[in-house]
Design a protein around this motif. Structure first.
Motif, PDB file in Angstrom:
ATOM      1  N   SER A  15       0.821  -1.213   0.000  1.00  0.00           N
ATOM      2  CA  SER A  15       0.000   0.000   0.000  1.00  0.00           C
ATOM      3  C   SER A  15       0.857   1.266   0.000  1.00  0.00           C
ATOM      4  N   VAL A  16       2.148   1.120  -0.280  1.00  0.00           N
ATOM      5  CA  VAL A  16       3.076   2.245  -0.135  1.00  0.00           C
ATOM      6  C   VAL A  16       2.679   3.441  -0.987  1.00  0.00           C
ATOM      7  N   ASP A  17       2.313   3.234  -2.234  1.00  0.00           N
ATOM      8  CA  ASP A  17       1.984   4.372  -3.107  1.00  0.00           C
ATOM      9  C   ASP A  17       0.787   5.159  -2.573  1.00  0.00           C
ATOM     10  N   THR A  18      -0.200   4.444  -2.030  1.00  0.00           N
ATOM     11  CA  THR A  18      -1.359   5.121  -1.443  1.00  0.00           C
ATOM     12  C   THR A  18      -0.957   5.898  -0.192  1.00  0.00           C
ATOM     13  N   ILE A  19      -0.111   5.284   0.630  1.00  0.00           N
ATOM     14  CA  ILE A  19       0.329   5.946   1.861  1.00  0.00           C
ATOM     15  C   ILE A  19       1.160   7.189   1.544  1.00  0.00           C
ATOM     16  N   GLU A  72      -1.894  13.476  11.794  1.00  0.00           N
ATOM     17  CA  GLU A  72      -2.528  13.868  10.529  1.00  0.00           C
ATOM     18  C   GLU A  72      -2.304  12.801   9.457  1.00  0.00           C
ATOM     19  N   CYS A  73      -1.085  12.260   9.404  1.00  0.00           N
ATOM     20  CA  CYS A  73      -0.757  11.226   8.411  1.00  0.00           C
ATOM     21  C   CYS A  73      -1.614   9.983   8.620  1.00  0.00           C
ATOM     22  N   PHE A  74      -1.728   9.559   9.856  1.00  0.00           N
ATOM     23  CA  PHE A  74      -2.505   8.360  10.143  1.00  0.00           C
ATOM     24  C   PHE A  74      -3.994   8.572   9.869  1.00  0.00           C
ATOM     25  N   ASN A  75      -4.484   9.749  10.166  1.00  0.00           N
ATOM     26  CA  ASN A  75      -5.887  10.044   9.879  1.00  0.00           C
ATOM     27  C   ASN A  75      -6.162   9.995   8.375  1.00  0.00           C
ATOM     28  N   ALA A  76      -5.209  10.499   7.601  1.00  0.00           N
ATOM     29  CA  ALA A  76      -5.365  10.495   6.145  1.00  0.00           C
ATOM     30  C   ALA A  76      -5.268   9.084   5.570  1.00  0.00           C
ATOM     31  N   ASP A  77      -4.439   8.244   6.197  1.00  0.00           N
ATOM     32  CA  ASP A  77      -4.255   6.858   5.750  1.00  0.00           C
ATOM     33  C   ASP A  77      -5.572   6.152   5.475  1.00  0.00           C
ATOM     34  N   GLY A  78      -6.402   6.108   6.509  1.00  0.00           N
ATOM     35  CA  GLY A  78      -7.644   5.357   6.406  1.00  0.00           C
ATOM     36  C   GLY A  78      -8.523   5.832   5.271  1.00  0.00           C
ATOM     37  N   GLU A  79      -8.650   7.153   5.126  1.00  0.00           N
ATOM     38  CA  GLU A  79      -9.511   7.704   4.082  1.00  0.00           C
ATOM     39  C   GLU A  79      -8.973   7.389   2.690  1.00  0.00           C
ATOM     40  N   TYR A  80      -7.670   7.536   2.509  1.00  0.00           N
ATOM     41  CA  TYR A  80      -7.074   7.245   1.200  1.00  0.00           C
ATOM     42  C   TYR A  80      -7.189   5.761   0.855  1.00  0.00           C
ATOM     43  N   ILE A  81      -6.950   4.897   1.853  1.00  0.00           N
ATOM     44  CA  ILE A  81      -6.995   3.466   1.591  1.00  0.00           C
ATOM     45  C   ILE A  81      -8.412   3.009   1.274  1.00  0.00           C
ATOM     46  N   LYS A  82      -9.402   3.596   1.930  1.00  0.00           N
ATOM     47  CA  LYS A  82     -10.787   3.261   1.621  1.00  0.00           C
ATOM     48  C   LYS A  82     -11.127   3.599   0.171  1.00  0.00           C
ATOM     49  N   LYS A  83     -10.481   4.656  -0.368  1.00  0.00           N
ATOM     50  CA  LYS A  83     -10.767   5.093  -1.730  1.00  0.00           C
ATOM     51  C   LYS A  83      -9.866   4.432  -2.771  1.00  0.00           C
ATOM     52  N   GLN A  84      -8.575   4.244  -2.436  1.00  0.00           N
ATOM     53  CA  GLN A  84      -7.598   3.761  -3.407  1.00  0.00           C
ATOM     54  C   GLN A  84      -7.129   2.332  -3.163  1.00  0.00           C
ATOM     55  N   GLY A  85      -7.277   1.848  -1.925  1.00  0.00           N
ATOM     56  CA  GLY A  85      -6.786   0.519  -1.608  1.00  0.00           C
ATOM     57  C   GLY A  85      -5.282   0.425  -1.738  1.00  0.00           C
ATOM     58  N   GLY A  86      -4.809  -0.771  -1.951  1.00  0.00           N
ATOM     59  CA  GLY A  86      -3.392  -1.022  -2.182  1.00  0.00           C
ATOM     60  C   GLY A  86      -3.285  -2.120  -3.217  1.00  0.00           C
ATOM     61  N   CYS A 111       0.347  -1.346  12.543  1.00  0.00           N
ATOM     62  CA  CYS A 111      -0.354  -0.189  11.987  1.00  0.00           C
ATOM     63  C   CYS A 111      -1.205   0.524  13.035  1.00  0.00           C
ATOM     64  N   GLN A 112      -1.735   1.671  12.626  1.00  0.00           N
ATOM     65  CA  GLN A 112      -2.619   2.440  13.483  1.00  0.00           C
ATOM     66  C   GLN A 112      -4.028   1.853  13.448  1.00  0.00           C
ATOM     67  N   GLU A 113      -4.829   2.232  14.435  1.00  0.00           N
ATOM     68  CA  GLU A 113      -6.211   1.766  14.492  1.00  0.00           C
ATOM     69  C   GLU A 113      -6.978   2.273  13.269  1.00  0.00           C
ATOM     70  N   GLY A 114      -7.766   1.409  12.670  1.00  0.00           N
ATOM     71  CA  GLY A 114      -8.553   1.757  11.492  1.00  0.00           C
ATOM     72  C   GLY A 114      -7.930   1.315  10.184  1.00  0.00           C
ATOM     73  N   TYR A 115      -6.638   1.021  10.195  1.00  0.00           N
ATOM     74  CA  TYR A 115      -5.923   0.668   8.958  1.00  0.00           C
ATOM     75  C   TYR A 115      -6.365  -0.702   8.440  1.00  0.00           C
ATOM     76  N   PHE A 119      -8.385  -1.723   4.987  1.00  0.00           N
ATOM     77  CA  PHE A 119      -7.930  -2.802   4.102  1.00  0.00           C
ATOM     78  C   PHE A 119      -9.068  -3.777   3.829  1.00  0.00           C
ATOM     79  N   TYR A 120      -9.761  -4.187   4.878  1.00  0.00           N
ATOM     80  CA  TYR A 120     -10.904  -5.082   4.713  1.00  0.00           C
ATOM     81  C   TYR A 120     -11.953  -4.463   3.803  1.00  0.00           C
ATOM     82  N   GLU A 121     -12.275  -3.200   4.072  1.00  0.00           N
ATOM     83  CA  GLU A 121     -13.371  -2.535   3.356  1.00  0.00           C
ATOM     84  C   GLU A 121     -13.094  -2.439   1.867  1.00  0.00           C
TER      85      GLU A 121
END
Length: 205
Positions: A15-19, A72-86, A111-115, A119-121
């Motif tokens: 998921s590096v590119d998304t992160i 801020e980075c961790f908060n953005a992680d979840g939103e980006y991954i929900k949209k872009q995945g890995g 990982c942080q909580e929500g990550y 991924f599942y979603e």
């Protein structure tokens, strides 16, 4: 053997590119674009706990600002991954489907909580896993989280699949065999099993 516990980044997916996209958006917000991370930067910290990541990526920032940036980075992680995945590694869904018919499957990550939930979603893989744990939720080391998960699920004979020296250390701490995913981000010289592709798990188990 009754169960397989997986690391996530570098083992099941990349998921590096998304992160990188998510974290650079947060850095722009917090630091007004004074720095920008690359894929190489993120690859160098995959598998570490949050505090170690922040110290390695932002060594010149004071502790308060460093924490703000990481939050801020961790908060953005979840939103980006929900949209872009890995990028799932080849044949992950098929292998998990087959393994789940024979073994109980779990995830333990730093990982942080929500990550993991994100991924599942995105990839709809939750049905293959019975439980998960992460440092963001417990504040514990990966080895401690493996033991916690094993105790919670009454597991008697597990293995841990991961890609870094930290994953090896965690498996040894938990007293279980380690399967080294050599296609991932880390270099490990000691292991009980090694796989050069995810589907090689089917040959071992």
């Amino acid at each position: 053997m009754d169960s397989i516990i997986f690391d996530l980044d570098g083992t099941i997916w990349d998921s590096v590119d998304t992160i990188v996209d998510a974290w650079n958006s947060s850095i722009q917000k917090c630091l007004a674009g004074k720095m920008q991370l690359t894929r190489v930067d993120l690859e160098g910290v995959m598998g570490l706990q949050a505090d170690d990541i922040s110290k390695k990526l932002f060594p010149t920032l004071d502790e308060e600002l460093r924490k703000k940036v990481m939050d801020e980075c961790f908060n953005a992680d979840g939103e980006y991954i929900k949209k872009q995945g890995g990028q799932l590694y080849p044949n992950v869904k098929e292998v998990l489907s087959r393994l789940s018919k024979k073994y109980k499957l779990f995830i333990v990550s730093n990982c942080q909580e929500g990550y993991i939930e994100a991924f599942y979603e995105y990839h709809q893989l939750e049905k293959y896993f019975l439980d998960f744990e992460n440092a963001g939720r417990t504040g514990l080391s990966k080895g401690e989280n493996i033991k916690l998960l094993m105790e919670r699920n009454n597991l008697q004979s597990s293995v841990y699949v991961g890609d870094t020296a930290g994953d090896l250390k965690a498996a040894r701490f938990a007293g279980i065999p380690f399967v080294y995913a050599e296609y991932g981000f880390g270099t490990v010289i000691e292991y009980d099993y090694v796989i050069e592709r995810f589907d090689k798990l089917l040959e071992i188990f």
